[in-house]
Design a protein around this motif. Structure first.
Motif, PDB file in Angstrom:
ATOM      1  N   PHE A 160       0.836  -1.193   0.000  1.00 47.02           N
ATOM      2  CA  PHE A 160       0.000   0.000   0.000  1.00 47.02           C
ATOM      3  C   PHE A 160       0.868   1.238   0.000  1.00 47.02           C
ATOM      4  CE2 PHE A 160       1.404   0.052   4.157  1.00 47.02           C
ATOM      5  CZ  PHE A 160       0.587   0.597   5.140  1.00 47.02           C
ATOM      6  N   ARG A 161       0.258   2.359  -0.309  1.00 46.68           N
ATOM      7  CA  ARG A 161       0.982   3.632  -0.335  1.00 46.68           C
ATOM      8  C   ARG A 161       0.674   4.426   0.925  1.00 46.68           C
ATOM      9  NH1 ARG A 161      -1.555   3.489  -5.312  1.00 46.68           N
ATOM     10  NH2 ARG A 161      -0.202   2.847  -7.045  1.00 46.68           N
ATOM     11  N   LEU A 162       1.614   5.291   1.290  1.00 49.42           N
ATOM     12  CA  LEU A 162       1.419   6.216   2.404  1.00 49.42           C
ATOM     13  C   LEU A 162       1.890   7.596   1.983  1.00 49.42           C
ATOM     14  CD1 LEU A 162       2.790   3.972   5.292  1.00 49.42           C
ATOM     15  CD2 LEU A 162       0.396   4.631   4.979  1.00 49.42           C
ATOM     16  N   LEU A 163       1.256   8.611   2.531  1.00 51.35           N
ATOM     17  CA  LEU A 163       1.726   9.978   2.323  1.00 51.35           C
ATOM     18  C   LEU A 163       2.756  10.280   3.390  1.00 51.35           C
ATOM     19  CD1 LEU A 163       1.422  12.703   0.804  1.00 51.35           C
ATOM     20  CD2 LEU A 163      -0.219  13.362   2.586  1.00 51.35           C
ATOM     21  N   ARG A 164       3.991  10.521   2.979  1.00 51.82           N
ATOM     22  CA  ARG A 164       5.077  10.846   3.915  1.00 51.82           C
ATOM     23  C   ARG A 164       5.074  12.341   4.144  1.00 51.82           C
ATOM     24  NH1 ARG A 164       7.865  10.357   7.837  1.00 51.82           N
ATOM     25  NH2 ARG A 164       9.968   9.525   7.952  1.00 51.82           N
ATOM     26  N   TRP A 174       5.952  22.153   4.968  1.00 51.47           N
ATOM     27  CA  TRP A 174       5.957  20.699   4.912  1.00 51.47           C
ATOM     28  C   TRP A 174       6.429  20.184   3.567  1.00 51.47           C
ATOM     29  CZ3 TRP A 174       4.970  18.510   9.513  1.00 51.47           C
ATOM     30  CH2 TRP A 174       4.268  19.280  10.450  1.00 51.47           C
ATOM     31  N   ASP A 175       7.112  19.054   3.596  1.00 54.24           N
ATOM     32  CA  ASP A 175       7.426  18.309   2.383  1.00 54.24           C
ATOM     33  C   ASP A 175       6.558  17.061   2.365  1.00 54.24           C
ATOM     34  OD1 ASP A 175       9.407  19.919   1.203  1.00 54.24           O
ATOM     35  OD2 ASP A 175      10.931  19.131   2.559  1.00 54.24           O
ATOM     36  N   PHE A 176       5.978  16.767   1.208  1.00 56.61           N
ATOM     37  CA  PHE A 176       5.121  15.601   1.050  1.00 56.61           C
ATOM     38  C   PHE A 176       5.693  14.675  -0.015  1.00 56.61           C
ATOM     39  CE2 PHE A 176       2.431  19.117   2.417  1.00 56.61           C
ATOM     40  CZ  PHE A 176       1.656  18.553   3.430  1.00 56.61           C
ATOM     41  N   SER A 177       5.573  13.399   0.205  1.00 56.62           N
ATOM     42  CA  SER A 177       5.984  12.422  -0.791  1.00 56.62           C
ATOM     43  C   SER A 177       5.134  11.172  -0.645  1.00 56.62           C
ATOM     44  CB  SER A 177       7.477  12.073  -0.655  1.00 56.62           C
ATOM     45  OG  SER A 177       7.749  11.543   0.631  1.00 56.62           O
ATOM     46  N   ILE A 178       5.076  10.374  -1.687  1.00 57.98           N
ATOM     47  CA  ILE A 178       4.325   9.125  -1.670  1.00 57.98           C
ATOM     48  C   ILE A 178       5.309   7.971  -1.586  1.00 57.98           C
ATOM     49  CG2 ILE A 178       2.704   7.639  -2.908  1.00 57.98           C
ATOM     50  CD1 ILE A 178       1.393  10.179  -2.064  1.00 57.98           C
TER      51      ILE A 178
END
Length: 213
Positions: A26-30, A71-75
């Motif tokens: 599964f994916r998560l938002l980091r 914030w920095d966001f990544s998948i």
């Protein structure tokens, strides 16, 4: 009190989902606070509240802390078995039109709904794990096969998460009164609770399952 308006840079190439190798992934938002802003966290205890009911008093402080630019966001993709270092998010999509975008750390963008756009700065600020499972972002909504394989696992995902955030919407006068229990009279409290319970989150079919899980 004026609502905090998160800011976001909208330019960038579109994010392309890489297919999951199996339903066991599964994916998560980091979510990572940018280094120049880490000092704002010193000495501040992480909240365990599941929903944002009360507007805080210092708008200047909150506007700075709850800006997308902090914030920095990544998948990221992970094997789901045995991994629980994330929070799941229960919320209402509202209008399905994706009028806003989330810009990831690498510059790519993902279209998102207005309700998620409003929620993300608060969710990022509350997260103790730095990882969020949000169906709108962590499931490729344009891939019917992936949706068909991931949706049946949602119950396990909510059970597996270290906690679930229930986002009922931005604070307003009614939620302010609810947060002031027991300092409001009975009629005021009844009216405020009625208004809060009319929010779209409370009418979702998944609410009871997510709350129990």
């Amino acid at each position: 009190m004026e609502q905090i308006q998160p800011s976001v840079i909208v330019q960038g190439p579109s994010y392309e989902y890489v297919p999951l190798s199996s339903p066991g992934y599964f994916r998560l938002l980091r979510v990572t606070r940018r280094i120049q802003d880490r000092s704002a966290l010193s000495g501040r205890k992480r909240s365990r509240l599941l929903c944002c009911l009360k507007r805080t008093q210092s708008r200047v402080e909150d506007t700075d802390r709850l800006s997308f630019q902090n914030w920095d966001f990544s998948i990221e993709t992970r094997r789901r078995s045995g991994f629980s270092d994330f929070e799941a998010v229960s919320y209402a999509w509202g209008d399905l039109t994706k009028t806003n975008v989330l810009q990831l750390k690498d510059g790519r963008v993902i279209p998102i709904t207005k309700s998620l756009f409003e929620a993300l700065p608060y969710l990022a600020d509350r997260s103790a794990t730095g990882r969020l499972w949000i169906d709108q972002l962590c499931i490729n909504q344009d891939d019917l096969d992936e949706r068909g394989s991931q949706v049946p696992t949602m119950g396990e995902i909510y059970s597996q998460a270290v906690q679930t955030f229930a986002w009922t919407g931005l604070a307003d006068g009614s939620s302010d009164l609810v947060a002031r229990i027991p300092y409001v009279d009975e009629q005021q409290l009844y009216n405020a609770l009625s208004a809060v319970c009319l929010r779209p989150w409370f009418s979702r079919g998944w609410v009871s399952q997510e709350a129990v899980l």
